[in-house]
Write a protein that holds these residues in place. Structure first.
Motif, PDB file in Angstrom:
ATOM      1  N   ASN A   1       0.839  -1.191   0.000  1.00  0.00           N
ATOM      2  CA  ASN A   1       0.000   0.000   0.000  1.00  0.00           C
ATOM      3  C   ASN A   1       0.872   1.239   0.000  1.00  0.00           C
ATOM      4  OD1 ASN A   1      -2.656  -1.083   0.051  1.00  0.00           O
ATOM      5  ND2 ASN A   1      -2.329  -1.677   2.169  1.00  0.00           N
ATOM      6  N   GLN A   2       0.621   2.111  -0.963  1.00  0.00           N
ATOM      7  CA  GLN A   2       1.307   3.391  -1.073  1.00  0.00           C
ATOM      8  C   GLN A   2       0.361   4.461  -0.537  1.00  0.00           C
ATOM      9  OE1 GLN A   2       4.426   4.248  -2.391  1.00  0.00           O
ATOM     10  NE2 GLN A   2       3.963   6.327  -1.773  1.00  0.00           N
TER      11      GLN A   2
ATOM     12  N   SER B   1      -1.728   7.581  -0.367  1.00  0.00           N
ATOM     13  CA  SER B   1      -2.137   8.461  -1.471  1.00  0.00           C
ATOM     14  C   SER B   1      -1.955   9.919  -1.077  1.00  0.00           C
ATOM     15  CB  SER B   1      -3.587   8.189  -1.862  1.00  0.00           C
ATOM     16  OG  SER B   1      -4.451   8.558  -0.818  1.00  0.00           O
ATOM     17  N   ALA B   2      -2.013  10.796  -2.067  1.00  0.00           N
ATOM     18  CA  ALA B   2      -1.808  12.224  -1.839  1.00  0.00           C
ATOM     19  C   ALA B   2      -2.906  12.818  -0.961  1.00  0.00           C
ATOM     20  CB  ALA B   2      -1.757  12.952  -3.176  1.00  0.00           C
TER      21      ALA B   2
ATOM     22  N   SER C   1      -4.381  11.660   1.732  1.00  0.00           N
ATOM     23  CA  SER C   1      -4.559  10.838   2.927  1.00  0.00           C
ATOM     24  C   SER C   1      -4.841  11.647   4.183  1.00  0.00           C
ATOM     25  CB  SER C   1      -3.333   9.946   3.139  1.00  0.00           C
ATOM     26  OG  SER C   1      -2.188  10.742   3.338  1.00  0.00           O
TER      27      SER C   1
ATOM     28  N   ASN D   1      -5.024   4.648   0.900  1.00  0.00           N
ATOM     29  CA  ASN D   1      -3.874   3.972   0.325  1.00  0.00           C
ATOM     30  C   ASN D   1      -4.163   3.546  -1.098  1.00  0.00           C
ATOM     31  OD1 ASN D   1      -1.986   3.786   2.617  1.00  0.00           O
ATOM     32  ND2 ASN D   1      -3.627   2.612   3.540  1.00  0.00           N
ATOM     33  N   ASP D   2      -3.128   3.593  -1.916  1.00  0.00           N
ATOM     34  CA  ASP D   2      -3.196   3.096  -3.276  1.00  0.00           C
ATOM     35  C   ASP D   2      -2.387   1.810  -3.346  1.00  0.00           C
ATOM     36  OD1 ASP D   2      -4.672   5.299  -4.223  1.00  0.00           O
ATOM     37  OD2 ASP D   2      -2.834   6.468  -4.464  1.00  0.00           O
TER      38      ASP D   2
ATOM     39  N   GLU E   1       0.040  -0.725  -4.886  1.00  0.00           N
ATOM     40  CA  GLU E   1       1.175  -0.630  -5.792  1.00  0.00           C
ATOM     41  C   GLU E   1       1.834  -1.992  -5.939  1.00  0.00           C
ATOM     42  OE1 GLU E   1       2.351   2.014  -7.511  1.00  0.00           O
ATOM     43  OE2 GLU E   1       0.856   3.390  -6.705  1.00  0.00           O
TER      44      GLU E   1
END
Length: 116
Positions: A32-33, A35-36, A38, A46-47, A49
């Motif tokens: 999980n990345q 997200s901008a 958040s 989370n995005d 990845e």
């Protein structure tokens, strides 16, 4: 005579340069990345990845590239080598093993790997 032969072989092995080998193929993992957006107050977003190691080096520990040291949680060993996936960085903690062309069963977590 046998002792001399053993010593000679041992010295030859020590003098030989170590050859780095690679686990041919690709090792993929999901994480999980953040997200901008958040900071919305309803919890972090989370995005999903995908990370990958291409032809990873065998015989040494490799730390996965992960944001904020959050663990990866799904793994695909698309190499021709067996890999141990460790929960901690620097190949520390509990681990599980994936054979060549094997996918992890959810849920598994990992931060570092070791290819044989």
């Amino acid at each position: 005579m046998r002792l001399r032969a053993t010593v000679a072989v041992s010295l030859l092995l020590l003098a030989s340069p170590a050859v780095a080998t690679a686990a041919d193929g690709q090792f993929r993992y999901l994480y999980n990345q953040p997200s901008a957006g958040s900071g919305s107050g309803s919890g972090p977003a989370n995005d999903l990845e995908t990370g990958a190691l291409r032809d990873p080096e065998s015989g040494r520990c490799l730390n996965l590239r992960l944001p904020n040291d959050k663990p990866a949680f799904e793994f695909r060993n698309q190499t021709r080598s067996t890999v141990a996936v460790f929960q901690g960085r620097d190949c520390a903690g509990d681990h599980f093993v994936l054979e060549p062309r094997e996918k992890s069963e959810y849920p598994q977590i990992g931060r570092s790997v070791y290819f044989s």
